[in-house]
Structures are given as C-alpha cells and as structure tokens.
Design a protein around this motif. Structure first.
Motif, PDB file in Angstrom:
ATOM      1  N   THR A 114       0.825  -1.216   0.000  1.00  0.00           N
ATOM      2  CA  THR A 114       0.000   0.000   0.000  1.00  0.00           C
ATOM      3  C   THR A 114       0.856   1.261   0.000  1.00  0.00           C
ATOM      4  O   THR A 114       0.340   2.358   0.144  1.00  0.00           O
ATOM      5  N   LYS A 115       2.157   1.044  -0.179  1.00  0.00           N
ATOM      6  CA  LYS A 115       3.056   2.199  -0.219  1.00  0.00           C
ATOM      7  C   LYS A 115       2.799   3.027  -1.470  1.00  0.00           C
ATOM      8  O   LYS A 115       2.558   2.483  -2.554  1.00  0.00           O
ATOM      9  N   LYS A 116       2.852   4.323  -1.348  1.00  0.00           N
ATOM     10  CA  LYS A 116       2.658   5.196  -2.499  1.00  0.00           C
ATOM     11  C   LYS A 116       3.778   4.947  -3.504  1.00  0.00           C
ATOM     12  O   LYS A 116       4.964   4.979  -3.166  1.00  0.00           O
ATOM     13  N   SER A 117       3.413   4.657  -4.755  1.00  0.00           N
ATOM     14  CA  SER A 117       4.377   4.199  -5.750  1.00  0.00           C
ATOM     15  C   SER A 117       5.287   5.324  -6.235  1.00  0.00           C
ATOM     16  O   SER A 117       6.489   5.109  -6.428  1.00  0.00           O
ATOM     17  N   ILE A 118       4.748   6.487  -6.464  1.00  0.00           N
ATOM     18  CA  ILE A 118       5.560   7.638  -6.922  1.00  0.00           C
ATOM     19  C   ILE A 118       5.142   8.864  -6.126  1.00  0.00           C
ATOM     20  O   ILE A 118       4.085   8.880  -5.497  1.00  0.00           O
ATOM     21  N   ARG A 119       6.003   9.859  -6.171  1.00  0.00           N
ATOM     22  CA  ARG A 119       5.674  11.074  -5.420  1.00  0.00           C
ATOM     23  C   ARG A 119       4.467  11.772  -6.052  1.00  0.00           C
ATOM     24  O   ARG A 119       4.175  11.607  -7.233  1.00  0.00           O
ATOM     25  N   GLN A 120       3.825  12.580  -5.260  1.00  0.00           N
ATOM     26  CA  GLN A 120       2.592  13.223  -5.691  1.00  0.00           C
ATOM     27  C   GLN A 120       2.829  14.189  -6.841  1.00  0.00           C
ATOM     28  O   GLN A 120       2.057  14.214  -7.800  1.00  0.00           O
ATOM     29  N   ALA A 154       0.778  10.761 -13.945  1.00  0.00           N
ATOM     30  CA  ALA A 154      -0.438  10.836 -13.148  1.00  0.00           C
ATOM     31  C   ALA A 154      -0.111  10.642 -11.669  1.00  0.00           C
ATOM     32  O   ALA A 154       0.955  10.143 -11.301  1.00  0.00           O
ATOM     33  N   ARG A 155      -1.050  11.022 -10.829  1.00  0.00           N
ATOM     34  CA  ARG A 155      -0.881  10.869  -9.383  1.00  0.00           C
ATOM     35  C   ARG A 155      -1.464   9.524  -8.946  1.00  0.00           C
ATOM     36  O   ARG A 155      -2.650   9.283  -9.130  1.00  0.00           O
ATOM     37  N   HIS A 156      -0.622   8.637  -8.423  1.00  0.00           N
ATOM     38  CA  HIS A 156      -1.059   7.300  -8.028  1.00  0.00           C
ATOM     39  C   HIS A 156      -0.781   7.061  -6.551  1.00  0.00           C
ATOM     40  O   HIS A 156       0.193   7.585  -6.012  1.00  0.00           O
ATOM     41  N   GLY A 157      -1.637   6.234  -5.968  1.00  0.00           N
ATOM     42  CA  GLY A 157      -1.437   5.808  -4.596  1.00  0.00           C
ATOM     43  C   GLY A 157      -0.852   4.405  -4.576  1.00  0.00           C
ATOM     44  O   GLY A 157       0.232   4.162  -5.079  1.00  0.00           O
ATOM     45  N   SER A 158      -1.611   3.430  -4.054  1.00  0.00           N
ATOM     46  CA  SER A 158      -1.115   2.057  -3.966  1.00  0.00           C
ATOM     47  C   SER A 158      -1.189   1.366  -5.326  1.00  0.00           C
ATOM     48  O   SER A 158      -1.860   1.828  -6.254  1.00  0.00           O
ATOM     49  N   ARG A 159      -0.519   0.204  -5.410  1.00  0.00           N
ATOM     50  CA  ARG A 159      -0.422  -0.522  -6.683  1.00  0.00           C
ATOM     51  C   ARG A 159      -1.582  -1.503  -6.908  1.00  0.00           C
ATOM     52  O   ARG A 159      -1.499  -2.342  -7.789  1.00  0.00           O
TER      53      ARG A 159
END
Length: 220
Positions: A61-67, A73-78
């Motif tokens: 659930t770690k944020k994949s890339i910085r905001q 695009a802005r992504h959260g978990s994978r």
C-alpha cells in the motif's frame, strides 16, 4: 404406435404399443429442444468463477511515486486495475447461471426428444436390461448383435447393478433409470434403448404417476 421388442441376445420378444402423444410427434420443434438443453447445461454450471477486486489483492500500500514532479499521473497504492498485479475491474463473480423454464415446456421438449429418435429410426426396445454377472465382454457382445455403438439405455425404475457395472466400461454408452431420462442425454447419444419397464415408466412419468417423482424432478 407399435414397436418390436428384442432380447439382449437379439432375438424377437414380441411387440409393444407406445403412446403417440409421446413417441409419435412427426414435426420436431428444435426450438423446444434448444431451450431445454440450454436450461439443463446452465443449471449444472458451477458458477464459481471469481477474480479479485482491488480491495482483495495482496500488494503493498506504499505510495508508488511522489505526488508531484514526476510528469505523470498521481497514483497511490499498486492495487489499482491499471497496474500489473492489481485488482480486476468488473470481473466475473460467484453466481448461479440457472434460469427458469416452465414445466410445460420441459415436458413437451422431452416428448419431442423421444419422438425425434423414432423419426430418425434410432430407438430400440428390449425386454430387460439385466445380467447374471457384471461381465463387460458379455454385454459388449450383446450390444454388437443389436448394433449398439453409441446409446442411452433407460433400464426402468432401478438399474440392474450387474448391467450398470458392465456398461460403465463401454465407451459412448450411458445407463439411467427412467426417472433420470432427460432431453440432453437423449440428444447426445445416437440410439435410445428402452426396456419394457422403462416404456411403462415413461408413460407414468407423463401421466404424473411415477413412483419416484422426487428423483425425476432432481434429474430434470
């Protein structure tokens, strides 16, 4: 309608009269057969197909890339569906594929299926489906004398144990009690073989006086 009766050895054993309303339909309605076969196959389908949604997959659930600042695009978990290893959007779910079919349609389709074997001259009446010993070689010889290669055999209210054991080793041959008679199994085999007891049972089934209605309903 009158048909000749034979023994397992291929000898003549008299004649039998069958109901024209069940075995004497001249114009076979394929639409009824199609609807009933679809109903049978849909009812037996397991329906256990299932894919995992994004809330069910096991990924970080770690944020994949910085905001900001990545240029994308802005992504959260994978676990989003757009990522490899993520959940599936709108995938198959566990469900029943069964649907309703009126009893009148099922009953009429069974009569048309039986009549189709008479029209195709692919029905055979034998006096009894019994053996003294469960010997496949002996039964195969009887089938060869009768010209049976691909057949559904309806034995009667019950199936003789020796006959069933001998027949299960012969390919393309099914043995069922009269309560298990159904449209799909009739159509999937080339020849329909019924005993004199089965003929009476089929008539009783259409008249609603079969001794084992619960088994008949389950078979349908």
């Amino acid at each position: 309608m009158e048909l000749a009766v034979k023994t397992l050895a291929g000898k003549a054993a008299g004649n039998i009269t069958l109901d024209d309303a069940i075995f004497g339909i001249a114009e076979i309605r394929k639409d009824l057969l199609h609807r009933t076969v679809r109903w049978q196959l849909a009812k037996r389908q397991a329906g256990t197909h299932k894919t995992q949604t994004r809330s069910e997959v096991s990924v970080t659930t770690k944020k994949s890339i910085r905001q900001k600042g990545s240029g994308g695009a802005r992504h959260g978990s994978r676990n989003a569906p757009i990522f490899v290893g993520g959940g599936v959007a709108h995938g198959p779910r566990v469900r029943s594929h069964a649907h309703d079919l009126p009893k009148k349609v099922r009953k009429l389709a069974l009569a048309h299926a039986l009549s189709s074997k008479v029209v195709a001259d692919s029905i055979l009446v034998i006096d009894a489906a019994t053996l003294t010993a469960p010997k496949t070689k002996e039964l195969a010889a009887h089938f060869a004398s009768l010209g049976i290669e691909n057949a559904l055999i309806i034995s009667g209210i019950t199936v003789d144990e020796n006959f069933a054991k001998a027949a299960r080793n012969i390919p393309n041959v099914d043995v069922l009690p009269v309560a298990g008679l159904n449209v799909y199994d009739i159509l999937r085999r080339k020849t329909l073989v019924i005993t004199k007891e089965a003929a009476e049972g089929i008539q009783a089934r259409f008249d609603g006086t079969l001794a084992q209605p619960a088994i008949a309903a389950e078979a349908e």
